[in-house]
Enzyme design. Sequence first.
Site, short mmCIF file in Angstrom:
data_model
loop_
_atom_site.label_atom_id
_atom_site.label_comp_id
_atom_site.label_asym_id
_atom_site.label_seq_id
_atom_site.Cartn_x
_atom_site.Cartn_y
_atom_site.Cartn_z
N SER A 195 83.97 -7.04 46.98
CA SER A 195 84.13 -5.57 47.53
C SER A 195 85.55 -5.46 47.49
O SER A 195 86.18 -6.22 47.04
CB SER A 195 83.26 -5.50 48.74
N GLY B 235 88.10 -4.15 45.47
CA GLY B 235 88.47 -4.16 43.81
C GLY B 235 88.95 -5.80 44.37
O GLY B 235 89.56 -6.24 43.48
N GLU C 108 78.69 5.70 43.91
CA GLU C 108 79.93 5.28 42.83
C GLU C 108 79.31 6.23 41.69
O GLU C 108 78.94 5.88 41.28
CB GLU C 108 80.86 4.75 43.45
N GLU D 57 78.41 2.16 40.93
CA GLU D 57 77.90 0.96 41.77
C GLU D 57 77.33 2.07 43.49
O GLU D 57 77.42 3.43 43.41
CB GLU D 57 78.82 -0.01 42.55
N ASP E 245 83.14 4.32 52.72
CA ASP E 245 84.02 5.21 53.15
C ASP E 245 85.03 6.63 53.15
O ASP E 245 84.94 7.26 53.88
CB ASP E 245 85.64 4.11 53.40
N THR E 246 84.72 7.39 52.46
CA THR E 246 85.05 8.60 51.40
C THR E 246 84.23 9.45 52.50
O THR E 246 84.90 10.81 52.33
CB THR E 246 85.10 8.48 50.05
N ARG F 184 93.41 -1.28 56.91
CA ARG F 184 93.06 0.80 56.49
C ARG F 184 92.71 0.47 58.72
O ARG F 184 92.50 -0.28 59.35
CB ARG F 184 92.12 0.87 56.05
N1 LIG Z 1 85.00 0.18 34.80
C1 LIG Z 1 86.10 0.56 35.41
N2 LIG Z 1 87.07 1.75 34.70
C2 LIG Z 1 88.06 2.62 35.78
N3 LIG Z 1 88.23 2.37 36.68
C3 LIG Z 1 87.17 1.69 37.40
C4 LIG Z 1 86.01 1.41 36.55
N4 LIG Z 1 85.40 0.54 37.41
C5 LIG Z 1 85.78 0.35 39.00
N5 LIG Z 1 86.93 1.08 38.91
C6 LIG Z 1 88.17 1.54 39.63
O1 LIG Z 1 88.24 0.51 40.71
C7 LIG Z 1 87.17 1.12 41.90
C8 LIG Z 1 86.82 0.11 42.97
O2 LIG Z 1 85.54 -0.57 41.61
P1 LIG Z 1 84.31 -0.72 42.03
O3 LIG Z 1 83.25 -1.59 41.11
O4 LIG Z 1 83.16 0.50 42.74
O5 LIG Z 1 84.68 -1.54 43.23
P2 LIG Z 1 84.08 -2.43 44.86
O6 LIG Z 1 82.88 -2.86 45.01
O7 LIG Z 1 85.42 -3.53 44.85
O8 LIG Z 1 84.70 -0.75 44.98
C9 LIG Z 1 86.64 1.94 41.88
O9 LIG Z 1 86.46 3.22 42.18
C10 LIG Z 1 87.54 2.51 40.34
O10 LIG Z 1 88.76 3.46 40.86
MG LIG Z 2 83.33 0.69 44.88
#
Ligand SMILES: Nc1ncnc2c1ncn2[C@@H]1O[C@H](COP(=O)(O)OP(=O)(O)O)[C@@H](O)[C@H]1O
Ligand SMILES: [Mg+2]
Length: 406
Positions: free
Chosen positions: A163, A165, A277, A290, A297-298, A376
Amino acid sequence: MKVRDCVRSPMLEGSAKVLLLGSGELGKEIAIEAQRLGAEVIAVDRYDWAPAMHVAHRRYVVDMMNPRAVKSVVRRENPDAVIPEIEAISTDALEELEAEGYFVVPNARAVKIAMNRLELRRFAAADLGLPTTKFAFAENPEEAFEACEKVGYPCLIKPEMSSSGHGHIRLDSSSRDAAARAYAYAVSHSRGRSKRVIVEEFVDLALEFTVIAYRYPEGDRVATEVCEPIEQWRYGEYHYIESWQPPKSDPAVLSRAVEIGRRVAEGLGGTGIYASEVFLTKDGRVLFSEVAPRSHDTGLVTLVTQELSEFAVHARTALGLPVPRPRVVSPGASMAIYTDLGDVWSPGVCGLQEVLRIPGVDVRIFGKPWAYPGRRMAVLLARGSSVDDALEKVRRAAKLISFRPA
Ligand SMILES: Nc1ncnc2c1ncn2[C@@H]1O[C@H](COP(=O)(O)OP(=O)(O)O)[C@@H](O)[C@H]1O
Ligand SMILES: [Mg+2]
């Protein structure tokens, strides 16, 4: 889950009990809402004095990836609802507890699918047929290269489970070596011992939505409602920075986002809240990314925008209470505040004399006992005459916040 008409006094026989697995800033708001409804609240996390522990009746410090620890706390407390507040929880324990009759919000299967990027893609793309970014799976360096070639460049490699990123890495051009290195990097950041990764097409984002949908018992069926989408922007970072409501996007785009949120919630079922999301790409695609089977959080912005915040919705669904769809009653914005302090105990969140002088601005200080770089620590919230007015206020306020070591 039981539908509830009465709530008895906390700390006495027959009280309505909710147990939070994970006690961060979102859990703190859920705990406050549950307390407002007269519930008894138990907060669990892996460190002491996590945010929700400050507003709970009891607290436990345990390793939530340890199934025996999770089961032991839940069985001892015997709560009416177990609320997973973070992803890193033993899902085996949740499944076992559910089989014993405990109510896991929204349900153990949803928690398990949502935390696993591969299972979630199978569910969303294959089972529901929702639009997503192009993707492929891989379990070794060679397959990772093939997956990148199939998806195209730029692409993003992510571990099966992580999670915030963690372990995400972008590849801009075709290279067997770079793909192998990216694969190793992603796997090394995976939660648990998984060797699997997802490779996703990297899309050019115009905006991101958080679509809060929830399910609650309505007579002999379970109703699904969807809130007005929250819009958010991350400035190229993985974590959330700004969010606002009501949304400014085109109604046709919003209705596609709402439809995605509804279908995900109905597909995963149970009773509780789902935060999907959703991406809006610069070429106009609306894509499911996802889902969190919990508050998001948002969604902190809903504390100042909606009749019922996402936390109030979460608490009501956990307690078996009705939840009419909350209207947005004021334009508002939020901005997350991250610290750059190193390992510091009892950090000072400063600048409040100036910040709180701005009309319509409020702050939630999470009360985390120590800071580390990128943690945060607080969120700024503002109401305004418009979303742009509210955004201007939180941006102005953010410049006035500083952190001081003890
Ligand atoms: N395929 C993608 N293309 C562009 N940006 C992405 C992509 N996947 C994720 N992101 C960016 O990275 C952020 C975090 O990715 P996410 O898959 O939601 O991971 P996490 O589970 O860690 O939150 C997203 O909110 C978006 O801003
Ligand atoms: Mg996410």
